[in-house]
Design an enzyme around this catalytic site. Sequence first.
Site, PDB file in Angstrom:
ATOM      1  CG  ASP A  15     -12.693  29.642  -1.348  1.00  0.00           C
ATOM      2  OD1 ASP A  15     -12.933  30.839  -1.368  1.00  0.00           O
ATOM      3  OD2 ASP A  15     -11.569  29.147  -1.190  1.00  0.00           O
TER       4      ASP A  15
ATOM      5  CE  LYS B 140      -8.983  33.245  -3.896  1.00  0.00           C
ATOM      6  NZ  LYS B 140      -7.768  32.475  -4.099  1.00  0.00           N
TER       7      LYS B 140
ATOM      8  CG  MET C 140      -4.130  24.493  -7.304  1.00  0.00           C
ATOM      9  SD  MET C 140      -3.655  26.089  -6.611  1.00  0.00           S
ATOM     10  CE  MET C 140      -2.443  25.622  -5.395  1.00  0.00           C
TER      11      MET C 140
HETATM   12  N1  SAH Z   1      -6.902  24.411   0.677  1.00  0.00           N
HETATM   13  C1  SAH Z   1      -7.204  23.344  -0.241  1.00  0.00           C
HETATM   14  C2  SAH Z   1      -6.393  23.426  -1.494  1.00  0.00           C
HETATM   15  C3  SAH Z   1      -6.694  24.621  -2.335  1.00  0.00           C
HETATM   16  S1  SAH Z   1      -5.828  24.621  -3.825  1.00  0.00           S
HETATM   17  C4  SAH Z   1      -6.971  21.999   0.468  1.00  0.00           C
HETATM   18  O1  SAH Z   1      -6.414  21.990   1.561  1.00  0.00           O
HETATM   19  O2  SAH Z   1      -7.366  20.982  -0.076  1.00  0.00           O
HETATM   20  C5  SAH Z   1      -6.974  23.849  -4.916  1.00  0.00           C
HETATM   21  C6  SAH Z   1      -6.519  22.475  -5.273  1.00  0.00           C
HETATM   22  O3  SAH Z   1      -6.879  21.543  -4.269  1.00  0.00           O
HETATM   23  C7  SAH Z   1      -7.149  21.910  -6.522  1.00  0.00           C
HETATM   24  O4  SAH Z   1      -6.529  22.403  -7.676  1.00  0.00           O
HETATM   25  C8  SAH Z   1      -6.891  20.436  -6.347  1.00  0.00           C
HETATM   26  O5  SAH Z   1      -5.574  20.112  -6.642  1.00  0.00           O
HETATM   27  C9  SAH Z   1      -7.078  20.279  -4.858  1.00  0.00           C
HETATM   28  N2  SAH Z   1      -8.432  19.821  -4.496  1.00  0.00           N
HETATM   29  C10 SAH Z   1      -9.309  20.448  -3.729  1.00  0.00           C
HETATM   30  N3  SAH Z   1     -10.429  19.711  -3.580  1.00  0.00           N
HETATM   31  C11 SAH Z   1     -10.234  18.584  -4.282  1.00  0.00           C
HETATM   32  C12 SAH Z   1     -11.003  17.412  -4.518  1.00  0.00           C
HETATM   33  N4  SAH Z   1     -12.226  17.239  -3.993  1.00  0.00           N
HETATM   34  N5  SAH Z   1     -10.485  16.450  -5.291  1.00  0.00           N
HETATM   35  C13 SAH Z   1      -9.251  16.576  -5.824  1.00  0.00           C
HETATM   36  N6  SAH Z   1      -8.486  17.655  -5.634  1.00  0.00           N
HETATM   37  C14 SAH Z   1      -8.950  18.648  -4.869  1.00  0.00           C
END
Ligand code: SAH
Length: 505
Positions: free
Chosen positions: A36, A58, A173
Amino acid sequence: MDKGFVYLVGAGPGRADLITVRGAEVLKIADCIIYDKLANPALLKFARADAEIIHVPKRTSGASVTQEEINRLLLEKASAGQTVVRLKGGDPCIFGRCAEELAVLIEAGIGFEIVPGITAGIAVAAYAGIMLTDREYSSQVVFVTGHEAQGKRDSSIDWHLLAKFSGTIVFYMAMGNLNSIAERLMENGMGADTPTAVIADATFPTQRVVKAALDDISEKCKQQGIEPPAIVVIGAAAGSNTRLNWFMKKPLFGKNIVVTRDAVGNVDFAAKIISRCGNPLKFAAIKIKPLTETNEFLRTLAKITEYDWIIFTSGNGVTIFFEALQGLGKDARVFGSAKIAAIGSRTAAKLSEFGIRADFVPSVFTGKELGIQLISYANLRGKKVLLLRSQLASNELVEILDKGGAEVQDVAVYTAIEQKSECVWLIEKISNSRIDWLTFASPSAVNGFFEQIRSDLINSAKVKVASIGPVTSERLKTLGLSIDLTATDHTLDGLLDAIEQTYKV
Ligand code: SAH
């Protein structure tokens, strides 16, 4: 044909070494890795050289791979009998559409395993010092998607309940809808002064934290140019004591440090910088070229047991020497009873990877000190000494050993040649004061770098120059560079220690 198998793996929140041990293990065995946008590409270092790597960025809008296409891809690869790793940011089961991907596999009778990861919402607690739970103020945490906030009526989020929630609310998000999220919470009774924090790029050296009251957070994020990915934390937790934010207080946190070794050396150096929370930028200024097929080298190898001392002056020299040995079907036994010296701790550590314990390492890691100290440690008069090192090394060590009465032979195992690298991006960053440090770990890297980038640009820009030791500094001076720092411990770690020191008061 046997059916394949799918590992659905959480890559962790960002920083590559925050993946689980199990996650790294299955990456190593994958035939195919489908990853991803949010999974750190640095994790691909675990992939087999022949693994197929597929990037599926995506996005919520715009031209990109759709979920249906990803599902199809998973099915296609696994049905072809492959071991597939589906690598997803954070934890695969948190806002990861995990169940949809698995449903396709289950229907097709394909086996799977889920490897959890550290989800972004949890990582911000550790990396921004924002305690999601605390005996004083929060006994409950809720994870919410901010993606649904706009379509007001059909939202499955219970805004009324959330607005009254007495614990910590963690939004994923949410950046696109931050203003409407805040408004809906306030409409439903949440105080406008509720502490709120936004953490972008969590766990990376580019991490940013913005704290404000709920009614002001959206505006503040806009002003500060905060962009996704970001986590929004609402509640008393967001006002956590900033003393807990260890990560952003690290001396090298957020510092942009250019590394200028060869490509392989740069990876090694960059990892050290990341582990100190700095931001490495790789510019390969040189290429290492083995000289182990020359007649001189092969002749030397044939009579290597005749030497009393064999000296290595770099990790590169050790690696290339042993690779050549391996190619000839030989190993460390060629040294016989010869004693081995290493210029410093890193070279000695490299030797130990090949089963050799260095007999001598000087207390200061320069060629000059190696010569002076070795002479006083061992009587070298009439002794045969072999130097296995770079063709570009200075003559000083040979002269010192000569004076000590040794019969010295200096054999080149490798040389460094200049490497042309794409440099527009770097020149732009340097000109815009976006680089904190330029580092040089050898005179040849200095040569390679300034073949491509003008020295007056460096002197006129706001960028500091750090050198690993006196020989490298000498080369920089010859080119008219002003040097901000020369490490006293002439290793990569010594260089980083010295840079860190400049930020300590
Ligand atoms: N499965 C992922 C989440 C996917 S949804 C998890 O468990 O983290 C995507 C969202 O994750 C982004 O919009 C943001 O809100 C958050 N996110 C993912 N990586 C991040 C990071 N390094 N710093 C801040 N937010 C993050």
